[in-house]
Write an enzyme that holds these catalytic residues in place. Structure first.
Site, mmCIF file in Angstrom:
data_model
loop_
_atom_site.group_PDB
_atom_site.id
_atom_site.type_symbol
_atom_site.label_atom_id
_atom_site.label_comp_id
_atom_site.label_asym_id
_atom_site.label_seq_id
_atom_site.Cartn_x
_atom_site.Cartn_y
_atom_site.Cartn_z
ATOM 1 N N HIS A 12 -31.328 -45.079 34.906
ATOM 2 C CA HIS A 12 -32.521 -45.819 35.338
ATOM 3 C C HIS A 12 -32.651 -47.057 34.464
ATOM 4 O O HIS A 12 -32.388 -47.005 33.263
ATOM 5 C CB HIS A 12 -33.780 -44.960 35.147
ATOM 6 C CG HIS A 12 -35.053 -45.767 35.211
ATOM 7 N ND1 HIS A 12 -35.665 -46.101 36.399
ATOM 8 C CD2 HIS A 12 -35.801 -46.355 34.232
ATOM 9 C CE1 HIS A 12 -36.746 -46.832 36.151
ATOM 10 N NE2 HIS A 12 -36.846 -47.004 34.843
ATOM 11 N N GLU B 10 -43.258 -49.090 31.185
ATOM 12 C CA GLU B 10 -42.406 -47.914 30.984
ATOM 13 C C GLU B 10 -42.109 -47.689 29.500
ATOM 14 O O GLU B 10 -42.069 -46.554 29.026
ATOM 15 C CB GLU B 10 -41.101 -48.074 31.781
ATOM 16 C CG GLU B 10 -41.330 -47.993 33.287
ATOM 17 C CD GLU B 10 -40.094 -48.272 34.121
ATOM 18 O OE1 GLU B 10 -39.012 -48.538 33.548
ATOM 19 O OE2 GLU B 10 -40.209 -48.230 35.361
ATOM 20 N N LYS C 14 -29.491 -40.510 32.809
ATOM 21 C CA LYS C 14 -29.952 -39.396 33.641
ATOM 22 C C LYS C 14 -29.082 -38.137 33.479
ATOM 23 O O LYS C 14 -27.980 -38.204 32.902
ATOM 24 C CB LYS C 14 -29.968 -39.859 35.102
ATOM 25 C CG LYS C 14 -31.006 -40.951 35.393
ATOM 26 C CD LYS C 14 -30.997 -41.287 36.878
ATOM 27 C CE LYS C 14 -32.091 -42.253 37.257
ATOM 28 N NZ LYS C 14 -32.143 -42.463 38.732
ATOM 29 N N TYR D 9 -42.275 -42.239 38.432
ATOM 30 C CA TYR D 9 -41.842 -42.595 39.791
ATOM 31 C C TYR D 9 -43.023 -42.541 40.761
ATOM 32 O O TYR D 9 -42.888 -42.031 41.880
ATOM 33 C CB TYR D 9 -40.728 -41.653 40.259
ATOM 34 C CG TYR D 9 -39.365 -41.918 39.658
ATOM 35 C CD1 TYR D 9 -38.845 -43.213 39.554
ATOM 36 C CD2 TYR D 9 -38.555 -40.866 39.225
ATOM 37 C CE1 TYR D 9 -37.582 -43.454 39.020
ATOM 38 C CE2 TYR D 9 -37.287 -41.102 38.692
ATOM 39 C CZ TYR D 9 -36.803 -42.393 38.593
ATOM 40 O OH TYR D 9 -35.547 -42.633 38.076
ATOM 41 N N ASN E 229 -27.383 -41.076 40.275
ATOM 42 C CA ASN E 229 -26.873 -42.430 40.020
ATOM 43 C C ASN E 229 -26.889 -42.809 38.534
ATOM 44 O O ASN E 229 -26.957 -43.977 38.179
ATOM 45 C CB ASN E 229 -27.627 -43.455 40.875
ATOM 46 C CG ASN E 229 -29.123 -43.424 40.636
ATOM 47 O OD1 ASN E 229 -29.588 -42.734 39.734
ATOM 48 N ND2 ASN E 229 -29.875 -44.173 41.414
HETATM 49 P P1 ADP Z 1 -33.902 -47.583 41.278
HETATM 50 O O1 ADP Z 1 -33.621 -46.381 40.399
HETATM 51 O O2 ADP Z 1 -32.637 -48.290 41.680
HETATM 52 O O3 ADP Z 1 -34.944 -48.523 40.674
HETATM 53 P P2 ADP Z 1 -35.916 -46.447 43.093
HETATM 54 O O4 ADP Z 1 -37.011 -46.798 42.136
HETATM 55 O O5 ADP Z 1 -36.108 -46.789 44.539
HETATM 56 O O6 ADP Z 1 -34.513 -47.069 42.677
HETATM 57 O O7 ADP Z 1 -35.663 -44.871 43.051
HETATM 58 C C1 ADP Z 1 -35.763 -44.154 41.839
HETATM 59 C C2 ADP Z 1 -34.749 -43.045 41.851
HETATM 60 O O8 ADP Z 1 -35.070 -42.096 42.885
HETATM 61 C C3 ADP Z 1 -33.331 -43.500 42.184
HETATM 62 O O9 ADP Z 1 -32.661 -44.042 41.068
HETATM 63 C C4 ADP Z 1 -32.699 -42.210 42.689
HETATM 64 O O10 ADP Z 1 -32.319 -41.350 41.631
HETATM 65 C C5 ADP Z 1 -33.868 -41.596 43.459
HETATM 66 N N1 ADP Z 1 -33.826 -41.984 44.877
HETATM 67 C C6 ADP Z 1 -34.174 -43.189 45.404
HETATM 68 N N2 ADP Z 1 -34.019 -43.199 46.736
HETATM 69 C C7 ADP Z 1 -33.552 -41.966 47.071
HETATM 70 C C8 ADP Z 1 -33.204 -41.327 48.319
HETATM 71 N N3 ADP Z 1 -33.296 -41.966 49.482
HETATM 72 N N4 ADP Z 1 -32.768 -40.040 48.258
HETATM 73 C C9 ADP Z 1 -32.680 -39.374 47.091
HETATM 74 N N5 ADP Z 1 -33.013 -39.921 45.886
HETATM 75 C C10 ADP Z 1 -33.437 -41.189 45.873
#
Ligand code: ADP
Length: 167
Positions: free
Chosen positions: A145, A156, A39, A79, A142
């Protein structure tokens, strides 16, 4: 993988090598592919090489890779489960802020293995030693992905790569 190797070693010590031949095929962990996106916050910190080295160090090999400038339309598909969330606009701003690196990696039990390596979504609570715990900032920024399950991984990989780009 470690647990499986332990079981095989114990079986060999206890029952001899014939026991290993008797281990059912279902216990074998199949080679699998999963999608990874390095990312924008990782790209800005020049962590792409280090993240790839961690994946390779755990027995995962890249089978497809490219740089992509994501846009809102692509993110609405990738997403889709988050489109209605109040923070979706923040995801779009963040994920479009720099080009990202998209990879498909292959290895034993790759989907679960990579998810374990990256840690939970929220970097601030991700354990040290996980990629998000070591390099991420919070639940948004974070660094990486990885596909959540095998069905998502297949979808994906097909979404980001055509078959001629996968080796
Ligand atoms: P993951 O990436 O761990 O599979 P998700 O699919 O729930 O988690 O979320 C996709 C991405 O959206 C996350 O990696 C993060 O960058 C962003 N995200 C998720 N939840 C939040 C939140 N509460 N606030 C801001 N960004 C979020």
């Amino acid at each position: 993988m470690k647990h499986y190797r332990c079981i095989l070693a114990l079986a060999a010590l206890t029952f001899g090598s014939k026991a290993i031949a008797a281990v059912p095929q279902t216990m074998e962990r199949a080679s699998q592919r999963t999608l990874v996106i390095i990312k924008p916050d990782a790209m800005e910190q020049r962590l792409a090489g280090l993240i790839l080295a961690r994946l390779e160090g755990e027995g995962l090999s890249p089978v497809a890779a490219k740089m992509v400038q994501l846009d809102e339309s692509t993110l609405r598909k990738h997403y889709a489960h988050l489109v209605g969330k109040p923070f979706f606009g923040d995801i779009v701003s963040y994920m479009t802020s720099t080009p990202v690196m998209v990879l498909a990696v292959e290895g034993d039990d790759a989907v679960a293995h990579v998810r374990e390596m990256i840690g939970p979504t929220d970097s601030s609570i991700a354990p040290k030693g996980t990629i998000r715990g070591d390099f991420g900032s919070d639940k948004s920024r974070n660094v990486i992905h990885a596909s959540e399950d095998a069905a998502a991984a297949d979808a994906e990989i097909a979404f980001f790569f055509n078959s001629s780009e996968i080796f």
